[in-house]
Design a protein around this motif. Structure first.
Motif, PDB file in Angstrom:
ATOM      1  N   ILE A  59       0.896  -1.342   0.024  1.00 35.97           N
ATOM      2  CA  ILE A  59       0.086  -0.028  -0.124  1.00 35.97           C
ATOM      3  C   ILE A  59       1.071   1.189   0.036  1.00 35.97           C
ATOM      4  CG2 ILE A  59      -1.719   1.262   1.398  1.00 35.97           C
ATOM      5  CD1 ILE A  59      -2.667  -1.383   2.217  1.00 35.97           C
ATOM      6  N   GLY A  60       0.606   2.197  -0.890  1.00 34.71           N
ATOM      7  CA  GLY A  60       1.259   3.277  -1.164  1.00 34.71           C
ATOM      8  C   GLY A  60       2.039   3.090  -2.384  1.00 34.71           C
ATOM      9  N   ARG A  61       2.335   2.101  -3.057  1.00 36.16           N
ATOM     10  CA  ARG A  61       3.057   2.171  -4.174  1.00 36.16           C
ATOM     11  C   ARG A  61       2.244   1.997  -5.620  1.00 36.16           C
ATOM     12  NH1 ARG A  61       7.309  -2.628  -2.547  1.00 36.16           N
ATOM     13  NH2 ARG A  61       7.944  -2.115  -4.414  1.00 36.16           N
ATOM     14  N   THR A  62       2.829   2.142  -6.614  1.00 37.56           N
ATOM     15  CA  THR A  62       2.283   2.087  -7.905  1.00 37.56           C
ATOM     16  C   THR A  62       3.403   1.408  -8.926  1.00 37.56           C
ATOM     17  OG1 THR A  62       1.172   3.419  -9.556  1.00 37.56           O
ATOM     18  CG2 THR A  62       3.220   4.630  -8.658  1.00 37.56           C
TER      19      THR A  62
ATOM     20  N   ARG B 132      -1.607   3.730  -4.159  1.00 33.34           N
ATOM     21  CA  ARG B 132      -1.236   4.790  -3.323  1.00 33.34           C
ATOM     22  C   ARG B 132      -2.643   5.379  -3.009  1.00 33.34           C
ATOM     23  NH1 ARG B 132       1.600   8.495  -8.111  1.00 33.34           N
ATOM     24  NH2 ARG B 132       0.033   7.256  -9.127  1.00 33.34           N
ATOM     25  N   ARG B 133      -2.641   5.969  -1.743  1.00 37.48           N
ATOM     26  CA  ARG B 133      -3.679   6.616  -1.069  1.00 37.48           C
ATOM     27  C   ARG B 133      -3.981   7.796  -1.519  1.00 37.48           C
ATOM     28  NH1 ARG B 133       0.054   4.851   2.722  1.00 37.48           N
ATOM     29  NH2 ARG B 133      -0.694   3.294   4.240  1.00 37.48           N
ATOM     30  N   THR B 134      -5.380   8.142  -1.572  1.00 39.22           N
ATOM     31  CA  THR B 134      -6.002   9.494  -2.127  1.00 39.22           C
ATOM     32  C   THR B 134      -5.383  10.507  -1.198  1.00 39.22           C
ATOM     33  OG1 THR B 134      -8.012   8.340  -2.704  1.00 39.22           O
ATOM     34  CG2 THR B 134      -8.043  10.824  -2.485  1.00 39.22           C
ATOM     35  N   SER B 135      -4.663  11.555  -1.747  1.00 40.72           N
ATOM     36  CA  SER B 135      -3.800  12.715  -1.031  1.00 40.72           C
ATOM     37  C   SER B 135      -4.884  13.696  -0.444  1.00 40.72           C
ATOM     38  CB  SER B 135      -2.959  13.328  -1.958  1.00 40.72           C
ATOM     39  OG  SER B 135      -3.443  13.728  -3.065  1.00 40.72           O
ATOM     40  N   ARG B 136      -5.925  13.923  -1.433  1.00 43.17           N
ATOM     41  CA  ARG B 136      -7.018  14.884  -0.915  1.00 43.17           C
ATOM     42  C   ARG B 136      -8.307  14.605  -1.445  1.00 43.17           C
ATOM     43  NH1 ARG B 136      -8.321  19.245  -4.346  1.00 43.17           N
ATOM     44  NH2 ARG B 136      -6.883  19.221  -6.492  1.00 43.17           N
TER      45      ARG B 136
ATOM     46  N   PRO C 224      -8.077   5.505 -10.170  1.00 48.67           N
ATOM     47  CA  PRO C 224      -8.665   5.029  -8.879  1.00 48.67           C
ATOM     48  C   PRO C 224      -8.626   6.044  -7.827  1.00 48.67           C
ATOM     49  CG  PRO C 224      -6.536   4.212  -9.306  1.00 48.67           C
ATOM     50  CD  PRO C 224      -6.931   4.966 -10.693  1.00 48.67           C
ATOM     51  N   ARG C 225      -7.287   6.851  -7.622  1.00 50.02           N
ATOM     52  CA  ARG C 225      -7.523   7.586  -6.466  1.00 50.02           C
ATOM     53  C   ARG C 225      -8.556   8.725  -6.412  1.00 50.02           C
ATOM     54  NH1 ARG C 225      -1.741  10.162  -5.825  1.00 50.02           N
ATOM     55  NH2 ARG C 225      -1.767   9.953  -8.402  1.00 50.02           N
ATOM     56  N   ALA C 226      -9.000   9.260  -7.467  1.00 52.05           N
ATOM     57  CA  ALA C 226     -10.006  10.334  -7.447  1.00 52.05           C
ATOM     58  C   ALA C 226     -11.250   9.661  -7.620  1.00 52.05           C
ATOM     59  CB  ALA C 226      -9.762  11.091  -8.755  1.00 52.05           C
ATOM     60  N   LYS C 227     -11.392   8.539  -8.057  1.00 49.61           N
ATOM     61  CA  LYS C 227     -12.730   7.843  -7.860  1.00 49.61           C
ATOM     62  C   LYS C 227     -12.872   7.335  -6.542  1.00 49.61           C
ATOM     63  CE  LYS C 227     -13.450   6.705 -12.627  1.00 49.61           C
ATOM     64  NZ  LYS C 227     -13.256   5.810 -13.681  1.00 49.61           N
TER      65      LYS C 227
ATOM     66  N   PRO D  47      -4.935  -4.867  -8.323  1.00 52.69           N
ATOM     67  CA  PRO D  47      -5.135  -4.652  -6.992  1.00 52.69           C
ATOM     68  C   PRO D  47      -6.234  -3.384  -6.757  1.00 52.69           C
ATOM     69  CG  PRO D  47      -3.119  -3.651  -7.231  1.00 52.69           C
ATOM     70  CD  PRO D  47      -3.543  -4.077  -8.817  1.00 52.69           C
ATOM     71  N   PHE D  48      -7.119  -3.622  -5.751  1.00 52.85           N
ATOM     72  CA  PHE D  48      -7.871  -2.489  -5.410  1.00 52.85           C
ATOM     73  C   PHE D  48      -7.786  -2.231  -3.698  1.00 52.85           C
ATOM     74  CE2 PHE D  48     -10.315  -4.501  -8.927  1.00 52.85           C
ATOM     75  CZ  PHE D  48     -10.855  -3.215  -9.598  1.00 52.85           C
ATOM     76  N   LEU D  49      -7.750  -0.804  -3.619  1.00 56.51           N
ATOM     77  CA  LEU D  49      -7.193  -0.374  -2.323  1.00 56.51           C
ATOM     78  C   LEU D  49      -8.767  -0.189  -1.431  1.00 56.51           C
ATOM     79  CD1 LEU D  49      -5.408   0.550  -0.004  1.00 56.51           C
ATOM     80  CD2 LEU D  49      -5.365   2.727  -1.133  1.00 56.51           C
ATOM     81  N   GLY D  50      -8.929  -1.077  -0.437  1.00 56.76           N
ATOM     82  CA  GLY D  50     -10.302  -0.926   0.327  1.00 56.76           C
ATOM     83  C   GLY D  50      -9.700  -0.984   1.656  1.00 56.76           C
TER      84      GLY D  50
END
Length: 344
Positions: free
Chosen positions: A17-20, A31-35, A148-151, A210-213
């Motif tokens: 998690i945190g990687r791309t 990567r996590r959504t930054s904002r 994915p991050r924006a969605k 992979p999906f971050l959840g």
């Protein structure tokens, strides 16, 4: 940050998690959504907007040569179901190819044709080089298609537990899988009336993506895969669905912009009729912008088989408000507008 050691051959884990990473045909991104891009969006009171304020959407009308050839042969306008069959098969070819390898192959063809003074074929090969270069940047490098991050930012904050999710015009089903990772334990029903989508689009979606959840047992972050989710696919015209008001979330990605204004009330009603009381309708449409117009011009032969609009978020929200929805969240992501709504 980008990983330096490719993870090909094994699945991603919570340690990643945190990687791309760039894979051959897509970007995997944990990567996590930054904002929260939607919380940061300028406020809009849709109840006070008028079409005089926002203007009308831009219509994309540089039709695919395949559509024009079909209409010339049959002497009639291409039927909508046939247009979607053509679109799905055409669009999927972009996802199936390694764009870097395809660009290199097109360059070689261009050089070979130039050496024999076959100028027309060389020009066609150069145009293919440009298309693969743009697709590589747009989908694989910039990740503007799946985004994915924006969605995740758009989908965040829903008051649901183990939701039932209905995806209208699902194609590859990407956003339903993203939602299923964020709100696990429920089920997603994908609907498309093109049978090809079951295997040709959803079935072709990479199983190793992979999906971050979240882990519902601990509340901690978790990496999910499509084979860990409860997903079914229904091949049907949306008008023929016999579901009741039984879904917590109804989502469509790039659907309502394919309906001229006289049919938009019907399209929005599809999002309402299957929702539980208090359920969420989530809709996106392609943004009107110079680069989006250029994209649909460059990829017209692969994309433009049916009516299509480019909108801004105010236009999308106004359509939703006029058709009985309260817009809870609105904003823009890389290539789309997005809104989260409830029935008024």
């Amino acid at each position: 940050m980008s990983t330096t050691e490719p993870l090909t051959g094994r699945r991603w884990t919570e340690a990643d998690i945190g990687r791309t990473e760039l894979r051959a045909t897509y970007r995997a991104d944990l990567r996590r959504t930054s904002r929260d891009v939607f919380a940061d969006a300028p406020a809009i009171d849709f109840s006070r907007l008028s079409w005089k304020d926002v203007g009308r959407p831009y219509r994309v009308e540089n039709w695919s040569r395949e559509r024009l050839a079909w209409e010339a042969e049959h002497g009639e306008q291409l039927p909508v179901p046939k247009a979607w069959e053509m679109f799905n098969r055409s669009f999927q070819t972009l996802f199936d190819e390694d764009p870097v390898a395809a660009r290199v192959a097109a360059l070689r063809r261009a050089g070979g044709k130039l050496s024999t003074l076959d100028i027309r074929a060389a020009y066609a090969a150069v145009a293919e080089v440009v298309r693969w270069s743009v697709w590589n940047q747009a989908h694989r490098v910039g990740d503007t298609v799946w985004d994915p991050r924006a969605k995740r930012s758009l989908f965040s904050g829903l008051d649901v537990v183990r939701p039932r999710i209905l995806f209208l015009g699902a194609a590859d089903g990407y956003e339903a899988m993203l939602l299923s990772a964020m709100y696990p334990g429920g089920e997603a029903v994908l609907v498309d009336y093109d049978e090809y989508c079951v295997e040709g689009r959803f079935g072709a979606f990479p199983v190793e993506y992979p999906f971050l959840g979240v882990d519902p047992a601990t509340g901690h972050e978790k990496v999910w895969y499509r084979d860990q989710m409860t997903i079914s696919y229904v091949v049907s015209d949306i008008r023929d669905l016999d579901f009741g008001r039984e879904f917590d979330v109804v989502v469509s990605i790039g659907l309502v912009e394919h309906f001229p204004d006289e049919y938009k009330p019907l399209a929005f009603d599809w999002h309402r009729r299957f929702l539980k009381p208090g359920g969420y309708a989530i809709l996106t449409t392609p943004r009107v912008a110079a680069r989006t117009k250029a994209f649909y011009l460059l990829f017209g032969d692969l994309m433009n088989f049916s009516y299509r609009e480019l909108q801004n978020v105010a236009q999308l929200g106004l359509y939703a408000y006029e058709n009985g929805f309260e817009v809870l969240r609105h904003g823009v992501i890389k290539s789309h507008n997005g809104i989260v709504c409830r029935s008024r």
